[in-house]
Scaffold this active site. Structure first.
Site, mmCIF file in Angstrom:
data_model
loop_
_atom_site.group_PDB
_atom_site.id
_atom_site.type_symbol
_atom_site.label_atom_id
_atom_site.label_comp_id
_atom_site.label_asym_id
_atom_site.label_seq_id
_atom_site.Cartn_x
_atom_site.Cartn_y
_atom_site.Cartn_z
ATOM 1 N N CYS A 241 0.870 -1.179 0.000
ATOM 2 C CA CYS A 241 0.000 0.000 0.000
ATOM 3 C C CYS A 241 0.904 1.224 0.000
ATOM 4 O O CYS A 241 2.069 1.144 -0.408
ATOM 5 C CB CYS A 241 -0.976 -0.024 1.179
ATOM 6 S SG CYS A 241 -0.207 -0.031 2.821
ATOM 7 N N ARG B 284 -3.447 -0.707 5.298
ATOM 8 C CA ARG B 284 -4.037 -1.761 4.472
ATOM 9 C C ARG B 284 -3.137 -2.983 4.296
ATOM 10 O O ARG B 284 -3.585 -4.123 4.482
ATOM 11 C CB ARG B 284 -4.404 -1.193 3.088
ATOM 12 C CG ARG B 284 -5.541 -0.198 3.136
ATOM 13 C CD ARG B 284 -5.637 0.575 1.839
ATOM 14 N NE ARG B 284 -4.502 1.487 1.679
ATOM 15 C CZ ARG B 284 -4.264 2.226 0.611
ATOM 16 N NH1 ARG B 284 -5.095 2.160 -0.410
ATOM 17 N NH2 ARG B 284 -3.229 3.030 0.560
ATOM 18 N N ASP C 93 -8.189 3.713 0.923
ATOM 19 C CA ASP C 93 -7.314 4.045 2.044
ATOM 20 C C ASP C 93 -8.161 4.469 3.251
ATOM 21 O O ASP C 93 -8.875 5.467 3.186
ATOM 22 C CB ASP C 93 -6.400 5.201 1.607
ATOM 23 C CG ASP C 93 -5.310 5.465 2.606
ATOM 24 O OD1 ASP C 93 -5.402 4.930 3.732
ATOM 25 O OD2 ASP C 93 -4.374 6.192 2.256
HETATM 26 P P1 4NP Z 1 -1.809 2.773 4.086
HETATM 27 O O1 4NP Z 1 -2.472 4.100 4.656
HETATM 28 O O2 4NP Z 1 -1.225 3.130 2.736
HETATM 29 O O3 4NP Z 1 -2.962 1.838 3.945
HETATM 30 O O4 4NP Z 1 -0.777 2.317 5.079
HETATM 31 C C1 4NP Z 1 -1.786 5.304 4.796
HETATM 32 C C2 4NP Z 1 -0.924 5.485 5.866
HETATM 33 C C3 4NP Z 1 -0.274 6.685 6.042
HETATM 34 C C4 4NP Z 1 -0.466 7.708 5.133
HETATM 35 C C5 4NP Z 1 -1.314 7.529 4.062
HETATM 36 C C6 4NP Z 1 -1.964 6.323 3.899
HETATM 37 N N1 4NP Z 1 0.196 8.955 5.330
HETATM 38 O O5 4NP Z 1 -0.068 9.877 4.540
HETATM 39 O O6 4NP Z 1 0.989 9.080 6.263
#
Ligand code: 4NP
Length: 154
Positions: free
Chosen positions: A10, A16, A125
């Site tokens: 991800c 995710r 997300d």
């Molecule tokens: P992930 O979610 O891609 O599912 O782990 C996110 C975690 C952190 C961030 C964005 C999406 N961030 O901008 O820090």
């Protein structure tokens, strides 16, 4: 045949993909499938961080402890170490394909392509939303995990 190695990717590797890793590990174990499993992020924001507390709580509800996972960024070796790389959304997919060395061996696809009728869909997300987003993420990644186990067992 060497055992299949699966990498879930991800953006941050804290919401995710750790849940996808956990769901698949659980489904593979239940099916007695010998696999290697890991997860990574396309971004470097959360290198060394544990999963988001909401992901930890969601996994715990399903009997899995992911507290000890540590965020890491996708790296060049992953494209030969892993048989399959699954992206959570189209942006991840583009970034993974862009980072792939020209001689890579991994098969790179969108995770929900594994579920008939859900091809092309994204695991949204949940980072900026409420807790219900994480329950939905769990439902999606666990359905994909079951489909992948079925495919690898067949
Ligand atoms: P992930 O979610 O891609 O599912 O782990 C996110 C975690 C952190 C961030 C964005 C999406 N961030 O901008 O820090």
């Amino acid at each position: 045949m060497t055992k299949p190695a699966i990498l879930f990717v991800c953006l941050g590797n804290i919401c995710r993909s750790p849940l996808a890793e956990a769901a698949f590990r659980k489904a593979a174990e239940a099916a007695g499938l010998d696999v290697e499993v890991d997860s990574a992020g396309t971004a470097a924001y959360h290198i060394g961080s544990p999963p988001d507390p909401r992901s930890i709580a969601t996994a715990r509800e399903h009997g899995i402890d992911i507290f000890a996972l540590s965020g890491r960024q996708l790296e060049a070796d992953d494209f030969t170490r892993f048989t399959y790389i699954f992206a959570m959304d189209h942006e991840n997919l583009r970034n993974i394909r862009r980072a792939a060395p020209s001689d890579h061996s991994a098969e790179i696809n969108l995770l929900l392509d594994l579920i008939p009728g859900h091809e092309g869909r994204e695991v949204d997300d949940p980072y900026y939303g409420g807790d219900d987003g994480f329950a939905r993420t769990w439902d999606e990644v666990s359905a994909a995990a079951e489909a992948l186990v079925k495919r690898l067992s067949g």
